[in-house]
Design a protein around this motif. Structure first.
Motif, PDB file in Angstrom:
ATOM      1  N   LEU A 133       0.840  -1.193   0.000  1.00 19.07           N
ATOM      2  CA  LEU A 133       0.000   0.000   0.000  1.00 19.07           C
ATOM      3  C   LEU A 133       0.875   1.243   0.000  1.00 19.07           C
ATOM      4  O   LEU A 133       1.970   1.252   0.578  1.00 19.07           O
ATOM      5  N   TYR A 134       0.384   2.275  -0.629  1.00 18.20           N
ATOM      6  CA  TYR A 134       1.061   3.564  -0.767  1.00 18.20           C
ATOM      7  C   TYR A 134       0.681   4.418   0.442  1.00 18.20           C
ATOM      8  O   TYR A 134      -0.488   4.741   0.642  1.00 18.20           O
ATOM      9  N   LEU A 135       1.670   4.728   1.257  1.00 20.92           N
ATOM     10  CA  LEU A 135       1.408   5.463   2.493  1.00 20.92           C
ATOM     11  C   LEU A 135       1.099   6.929   2.205  1.00 20.92           C
ATOM     12  O   LEU A 135       1.836   7.596   1.468  1.00 20.92           O
ATOM     13  N   THR A 136       0.013   7.405   2.769  1.00 22.61           N
ATOM     14  CA  THR A 136      -0.318   8.821   2.722  1.00 22.61           C
ATOM     15  C   THR A 136      -0.532   9.310   4.149  1.00 22.61           C
ATOM     16  O   THR A 136      -0.608   8.510   5.093  1.00 22.61           O
ATOM     17  N   VAL A 150       4.085  -1.792   3.490  1.00 15.68           N
ATOM     18  CA  VAL A 150       3.567  -0.473   3.136  1.00 15.68           C
ATOM     19  C   VAL A 150       4.740   0.342   2.636  1.00 15.68           C
ATOM     20  O   VAL A 150       5.850   0.251   3.173  1.00 15.68           O
ATOM     21  N   LYS A 151       4.510   1.159   1.592  1.00 14.78           N
ATOM     22  CA  LYS A 151       5.597   1.909   0.951  1.00 14.78           C
ATOM     23  C   LYS A 151       5.514   3.393   1.299  1.00 14.78           C
ATOM     24  O   LYS A 151       4.479   4.036   1.099  1.00 14.78           O
ATOM     25  N   GLY A 197       1.671  12.261  -4.197  1.00 17.80           N
ATOM     26  CA  GLY A 197       0.706  12.029  -3.124  1.00 17.80           C
ATOM     27  C   GLY A 197       1.326  11.430  -1.877  1.00 17.80           C
ATOM     28  O   GLY A 197       0.600  11.017  -0.971  1.00 17.80           O
ATOM     29  N   GLY A 198       2.665  11.391  -1.815  1.00 17.26           N
ATOM     30  CA  GLY A 198       3.345  10.774  -0.682  1.00 17.26           C
ATOM     31  C   GLY A 198       3.354  11.639   0.559  1.00 17.26           C
ATOM     32  O   GLY A 198       2.595  12.603   0.683  1.00 17.26           O
ATOM     33  N   VAL A 199       4.244  11.295   1.475  1.00 19.60           N
ATOM     34  CA  VAL A 199       4.263  11.906   2.809  1.00 19.60           C
ATOM     35  C   VAL A 199       5.136  13.158   2.809  1.00 19.60           C
ATOM     36  O   VAL A 199       6.285  13.125   2.363  1.00 19.60           O
ATOM     37  N   ARG A 200       4.578  14.241   3.312  1.00 16.59           N
ATOM     38  CA  ARG A 200       5.335  15.483   3.509  1.00 16.59           C
ATOM     39  C   ARG A 200       5.743  15.663   4.966  1.00 16.59           C
ATOM     40  O   ARG A 200       6.811  16.185   5.267  1.00 16.59           O
ATOM     41  N   ASP A 201       4.884  15.238   5.883  1.00 18.19           N
ATOM     42  CA  ASP A 201       5.125  15.383   7.322  1.00 18.19           C
ATOM     43  C   ASP A 201       5.012  14.015   7.964  1.00 18.19           C
ATOM     44  O   ASP A 201       3.917  13.472   8.103  1.00 18.19           O
ATOM     45  N   VAL A 235      -0.296   5.298  11.600  1.00 19.30           N
ATOM     46  CA  VAL A 235      -0.170   4.109  10.761  1.00 19.30           C
ATOM     47  C   VAL A 235       1.130   3.368  11.086  1.00 19.30           C
ATOM     48  O   VAL A 235       1.145   2.141  11.231  1.00 19.30           O
ATOM     49  N   LEU A 236       2.212   4.089  11.217  1.00 19.78           N
ATOM     50  CA  LEU A 236       3.505   3.467  11.491  1.00 19.78           C
ATOM     51  C   LEU A 236       3.499   2.767  12.846  1.00 19.78           C
ATOM     52  O   LEU A 236       4.075   1.683  13.004  1.00 19.78           O
TER      53      LEU A 236
END
Length: 346
Positions: free
Chosen positions: A75-78, A98-99, A111-115, A122-123
């Motif tokens: 899954l693509y982490l957001t 999870v990626k 659409g990935g993680v900025r913060d 989730v982590l």
């Protein structure tokens, strides 16, 4: 040594894309590899368990008849990923990891993680349930030089995250620097790294010397020669923390050969021949099986494949197509810039 038989290999980092490209490239992986961790950076990305089910079904439908290949979904982490959805997907056996893409780091990562703080719920759940996090280990802040992005990510993002959540299992994907190799070797646990085929073979000169060569451009970008040598030493060492993730990334030629070409190198067709060449040069053919077939399954808690693969060293170079034709257009196959003499025969 003229003949080498190993357990059938797995690919622990693979891009298959979708649609006509997926249909055109899947056989290059399923021909040689039993399993592969499938990257979720489609458009739109594979964010939910429902997305992953649909994508897995499309992959299985595209497989050539008779090929035995298992796509291991991610899954693509957001910053809005639902921890309950992730936990349910893991419990059902649907996903393997999870990626984490830092926003803007590579293809389809906007659409990935900025913060990272916003992804902590989730982590934390992943750490509780033993679900690995695969990371694209680069920062994207504009003041950081592109050749330093991996080292700065380790210092400013990865090490603080692992100190904050030491029970989280992290795969540092496509390691490209001696910094990354040293960091993994110096860790006390819960950290491993994949290494690509092409980063064992090219340095940044391949991209820039004699003209810009877009088919050697990837992200993370190839680095200086000392980093390539560190990667080769790690891969050939047999160290259980390092294993193959090709990061084979098909793009049709017009998207590579343009004013703003896509990052990615397509290595699936000839990876095993390339790796046998590299490990022979390193006097480490006896370690090839660990790198391609044993260390990865052990890290992800799976049994190695029962089937085997045999490679034979022949006098005449092995011939591979320079391009793979797909319904979406031609895709250039990685050229290692030397003749390949190891051929997969069964």
């Amino acid at each position: 040594m003229k003949t080498l038989t190993i357990r059938r290999p797995d690919d622990w980092h693979l891009h298959l894309r979708d649609g006509a490209v997926l249909e055109g490239v899947i056989a290059d992986t399923s021909r040689h590899f039993a399993r592969a961790i499938i990257m979720p950076n489609l458009v739109p990305p594979v964010v939910t368990a429902q997305d992953a089910v649909a994508y897995r079904d499309r992959i299985l439908t595209a497989l050539p008849q008779g090929d035995r290949f298992q796509p291991l979904m991610t899954l693509y982490l957001t910053e809005g990923t639902d921890p309950d959805d992730v936990a349910a997907a893991k419990e059902s056996g649907l996903i393997t990891a999870v990626k984490l893409y830092p926003a803007g780091a590579t293809t389809n990562s906007h659409g990935g993680v900025r913060d990272i703080d916003k992804a902590m719920p989730v982590l934390e759940r992943m750490a509780e349930i033993g679900l690995p996090l695969c990371v694209h280990g680069e920062v994207t802040t504009p003041e950081v030089d592109i050749f330093d992005r991996e080292a700065v990510f380790i210092e400013t993002v990865l090490d603080p995250l692992r100190n904050r959540l030491p029970e989280l299992k992290v795969t540092m994907e496509h390691v490209t620097t001696k910094d990354g190799v040293d960091y993994i070797m110096g860790s006390s646990g819960n950290l491993a790294g994949t290494i690509t085929t092409h980063h064992l073979i090219i340095n940044r000169n391949a991209i820039l010397v004699g003209g810009i060569r877009p088919h050697y451009y990837c992200l993370p970008v190839a680095k200086r020669e000392n980093h390539r040598l560190a990667l080769r030493a790690a891969a050939a060492s047999g160290d259980k923390r390092f294993f193959l993730g090709t990061d084979s990334a098909p793009h049709v030629d017009p998207l590579k050969e343009c004013g703003c070409g896509c990052a990615g190198i397509y290595t699936s067709p000839n990876t095993m021949s390339c790796l046998a060449h590299v490990f022979e040069e390193e006097n480490a053919l006896d370690k090839l099986e660990a790198f391609t077939s044993l260390n990865g399954p052990a890290w992800y808690g799976m049994a190695p494949n029962e089937e085997t693969m045999t490679l034979v060293r022949q006098e005449q170079p092995v011939s591979y197509p320079s391009k793979r034709d797909t319904g979406a257009g031609a895709i250039t196959v990685f050229d290692p810039m030397f003749p390949l003499h190891w051929q997969v025969v069964e």
